[in-house]
Design a protein around this motif. Structure first.
Motif, PDB file in Angstrom:
ATOM      1  N   PRO A 146      -0.091   4.996  -0.200  1.00  0.00           N
ATOM      2  CA  PRO A 146      -1.191   5.967  -0.278  1.00  0.00           C
ATOM      3  C   PRO A 146      -0.872   7.205  -1.108  1.00  0.00           C
ATOM      4  O   PRO A 146      -1.765   7.737  -1.773  1.00  0.00           O
ATOM      5  N   TYR A 170       0.836  -1.196   0.000  1.00  0.00           N
ATOM      6  CA  TYR A 170       0.000   0.000   0.000  1.00  0.00           C
ATOM      7  C   TYR A 170       0.867   1.240   0.000  1.00  0.00           C
ATOM      8  O   TYR A 170       1.707   1.432   0.880  1.00  0.00           O
ATOM      9  N   ARG A 216      -4.672  -3.496  -5.975  1.00  0.00           N
ATOM     10  CA  ARG A 216      -3.920  -3.863  -4.768  1.00  0.00           C
ATOM     11  C   ARG A 216      -4.060  -5.354  -4.497  1.00  0.00           C
ATOM     12  O   ARG A 216      -3.101  -6.019  -4.107  1.00  0.00           O
ATOM     13  N   ASP A 250      -8.451  -0.672  -5.494  1.00  0.00           N
ATOM     14  CA  ASP A 250      -8.613  -1.761  -4.524  1.00  0.00           C
ATOM     15  C   ASP A 250      -8.365  -3.112  -5.190  1.00  0.00           C
ATOM     16  O   ASP A 250      -7.670  -3.967  -4.638  1.00  0.00           O
ATOM     17  N   GLU A 303      -1.605   6.353  -4.686  1.00  0.00           N
ATOM     18  CA  GLU A 303      -3.039   6.257  -4.942  1.00  0.00           C
ATOM     19  C   GLU A 303      -3.673   7.640  -5.002  1.00  0.00           C
ATOM     20  O   GLU A 303      -4.518   7.898  -5.864  1.00  0.00           O
TER      21      GLU A 303
END
Length: 99
Positions: free
Chosen positions: A45, A43, A80, A77, A48
């Protein structure tokens, strides 16, 4: 154009969207492998948020930005999830005994 004509046009665009989403997923698989090799976190962020800002900036409507954001949040999502699969597969291969 008739309703049927518009529906055929939508059906064709849906097929194109499926192709593009799968192509994007193939890219996500490769990114997952590269992240695993570089010991990067799944992840990210900041990335994203960058993607969401880019797609909102590219939006010319009629969908509002909030709709584009929701669609791409779902796409991210799923990406990922694909990356996680690639990272997990690599970890499983690392744990297999050498023959």
């Amino acid at each position: 154009m008739t309703i049927d004509d518009w529906r055929r046009k939508i059906d064709e665009m849906d097929r194109q969207l499926v192709e593009l989403l799968n192509e994007r997923s193939r890219c996500a698989l490769e990114i997952g492998r590269l992240k695993r090799a570089a010991s990067l976190p799944l992840y990210q962020p900041e990335r994203e948020q960058e993607i969401l800002a880019n797609v909102e900036a590219a939006n010319r409507g009629p969908l509002p930005d909030r709709a584009i954001r929701r669609l791409f949040e779902r796409i991210l999502d799923e990406a990922r999830s694909v990356e996680r699969t690639a990272m997990d597969e690599g970890e499983a291969a690392d744990r297999e005994p050498l023959k």
